[in-house]
Design a protein around this motif. Structure first.
Motif, PDB file in Angstrom:
ATOM      1  N   SER A 112     -53.205 -23.587  -4.077  1.00 33.17           N
ATOM      2  CA  SER A 112     -52.796 -24.672  -3.191  1.00 33.17           C
ATOM      3  C   SER A 112     -53.546 -25.956  -3.542  1.00 33.17           C
ATOM      4  O   SER A 112     -54.565 -25.940  -4.252  1.00 33.17           O
ATOM      5  CB  SER A 112     -53.087 -24.304  -1.741  1.00 33.17           C
ATOM      6  N   SER A 113     -53.054 -27.085  -3.031  1.00 30.75           N
ATOM      7  CA  SER A 113     -53.713 -28.368  -3.285  1.00 30.75           C
ATOM      8  C   SER A 113     -55.159 -28.358  -2.800  1.00 30.75           C
ATOM      9  O   SER A 113     -56.056 -28.885  -3.463  1.00 30.75           O
ATOM     10  CB  SER A 113     -52.939 -29.497  -2.600  1.00 30.75           C
ATOM     11  N   GLY A 117     -58.434 -28.937  -5.156  1.00 32.74           N
ATOM     12  CA  GLY A 117     -59.452 -29.941  -4.890  1.00 32.74           C
ATOM     13  C   GLY A 117     -60.849 -29.344  -4.858  1.00 32.74           C
ATOM     14  O   GLY A 117     -61.802 -29.922  -5.403  1.00 32.74           O
ATOM     15  N   ALA A 166     -55.883 -30.933 -12.914  1.00 34.45           N
ATOM     16  CA  ALA A 166     -56.204 -31.103 -11.493  1.00 34.45           C
ATOM     17  C   ALA A 166     -57.273 -32.177 -11.316  1.00 34.45           C
ATOM     18  O   ALA A 166     -57.251 -32.936 -10.347  1.00 34.45           O
ATOM     19  CB  ALA A 166     -56.669 -29.775 -10.902  1.00 34.45           C
ATOM     20  N   TYR A 170     -56.907 -35.473  -9.060  1.00 35.12           N
ATOM     21  CA  TYR A 170     -57.938 -35.756  -8.054  1.00 35.12           C
ATOM     22  C   TYR A 170     -58.477 -37.175  -8.235  1.00 35.12           C
ATOM     23  O   TYR A 170     -58.576 -37.955  -7.280  1.00 35.12           O
ATOM     24  CB  TYR A 170     -59.058 -34.727  -8.208  1.00 35.12           C
ATOM     25  N   LEU A 175     -53.907 -35.834  -5.679  1.00 35.10           N
ATOM     26  CA  LEU A 175     -54.149 -34.493  -5.154  1.00 35.10           C
ATOM     27  C   LEU A 175     -54.812 -34.598  -3.789  1.00 35.10           C
ATOM     28  O   LEU A 175     -55.966 -35.020  -3.682  1.00 35.10           O
ATOM     29  CB  LEU A 175     -55.038 -33.715  -6.127  1.00 35.10           C
ATOM     30  N   ARG A 176     -54.078 -34.207  -2.744  1.00 35.79           N
ATOM     31  CA  ARG A 176     -54.601 -34.305  -1.388  1.00 35.79           C
ATOM     32  C   ARG A 176     -54.400 -32.977  -0.665  1.00 35.79           C
ATOM     33  O   ARG A 176     -53.357 -32.326  -0.826  1.00 35.79           O
ATOM     34  CB  ARG A 176     -53.901 -35.432  -0.637  1.00 35.79           C
ATOM     35  N   SER A 180     -48.339 -30.834  -0.657  1.00 33.21           N
ATOM     36  CA  SER A 180     -48.002 -29.716  -1.537  1.00 33.21           C
ATOM     37  C   SER A 180     -48.208 -30.098  -3.000  1.00 33.21           C
ATOM     38  O   SER A 180     -48.273 -31.273  -3.355  1.00 33.21           O
ATOM     39  CB  SER A 180     -46.545 -29.310  -1.326  1.00 33.21           C
ATOM     40  N   SER A 181     -48.316 -29.112  -3.844  1.00 35.12           N
ATOM     41  CA  SER A 181     -48.391 -29.335  -5.285  1.00 35.12           C
ATOM     42  C   SER A 181     -47.680 -28.175  -5.966  1.00 35.12           C
ATOM     43  O   SER A 181     -47.631 -27.058  -5.440  1.00 35.12           O
ATOM     44  CB  SER A 181     -49.844 -29.433  -5.765  1.00 35.12           C
ATOM     45  N   THR A 194     -47.151 -33.654  -7.314  1.00 39.30           N
ATOM     46  CA  THR A 194     -47.449 -33.767  -5.891  1.00 39.30           C
ATOM     47  C   THR A 194     -46.530 -34.856  -5.330  1.00 39.30           C
ATOM     48  O   THR A 194     -45.869 -35.567  -6.095  1.00 39.30           O
ATOM     49  CB  THR A 194     -48.919 -34.162  -5.635  1.00 39.30           C
TER      50      THR A 194
END
Length: 215
Positions: A112-113, A117, A166, A170, A175-176, A180-181, A194
């Motif tokens: 998941s995002s 992260g 990633a 970021y 990327l938050r 979703s990603s 994303t």
């Protein structure tokens, strides 16, 4: 002069942040602009991460455009309501070899995002910790490159996507945790997508010293 009206002030702020981050990597950075309908795709390249980063901006009016311009000049001409497109520049090689527009297939196994992260933050901490452990005379460019390549070359989940993708998402604000990603593939290309944009890279190859300077 072509002026691209933006759908909202938030679009200008998001694009400005993207361009500022890109210019931190390369003060002479160029971006390729592709507008179709009410969507503007802004392509940039982060050399240290060897990826193409794409920021999607919503336009207030339909437009058709395909041009490569100076990222710095575009930033200077950016206003809350829109952006005046600078004169075209001779595009760098990467701008002529962008990821394909179609043929993308979703790949399973991507965390998941939020997890992505956390993985990036952990890797940044690991990089800094390993560098700090090195004696001063061992902190050479070659050694930093080796550590960076080892860390950012690790794959994510059960996919073949390297951690540096990633990391780029970021760094560029794509990327938050609350968004979703997904991972897509087309030919030799991989794409981490994303709602705020994408990071694309080829499956094999790359520049030495990837991700040596975590931001």
């Amino acid at each position: 002069m072509t002026v691209l009206p933006l759908a909202a002030e938030g679009e200008a702020a998001g694009l400005a942040a993207f361009l500022q981050r890109l210019l931190k990597y390369d003060r002479a950075a160029a971006v390729r602009l592709q507008a179709a309908g009410h969507a503007l795709a802004v392509f940039g390249r982060a050399p240290a991460l060897d990826v193409v980063v794409v920021r999607v901006v919503e336009l207030g009016e339909s437009a058709e455009l395909d041009v490569t311009v100076s990222a710095g000049e575009l930033l200077e001409r950016l206003e809350p309501a829109g952006a005046a497109v600078p004169d075209a520049v001779t595009g760098p090689a990467w701008a002529g070899m962008l990821p394909p527009r179609g043929g993308w297939r979703k790949q399973e196994g991507l965390p998941s995002s939020g997890q992505l992260g956390l993985a990036v933050q952990a890797a940044i901490g690991e990089f800094k910790g390993r560098v700090e452990e090195l004696p001063e005379d061992k902190r050479t460019r070659a050694e930093l490159d080796r550590i960076g390549a080892e860390i950012w070359g690790r794959t994510l989940g059960s996919t073949v996507l390297p951690l540096r993708a990633a990391h780029a998402a970021y760094v560029f604000g794509l990327l938050r945790p609350d968004a979703s990603s997904e991972l897509l593939a087309a030919g030799t290309w991989l794409r981490l997508r994303t709602p705020y944009g994408s990071v694309a890279l080829r499956r094999a190859g790359g520049l030495p010293g990837l991700g040596v300077t975590p931001l």
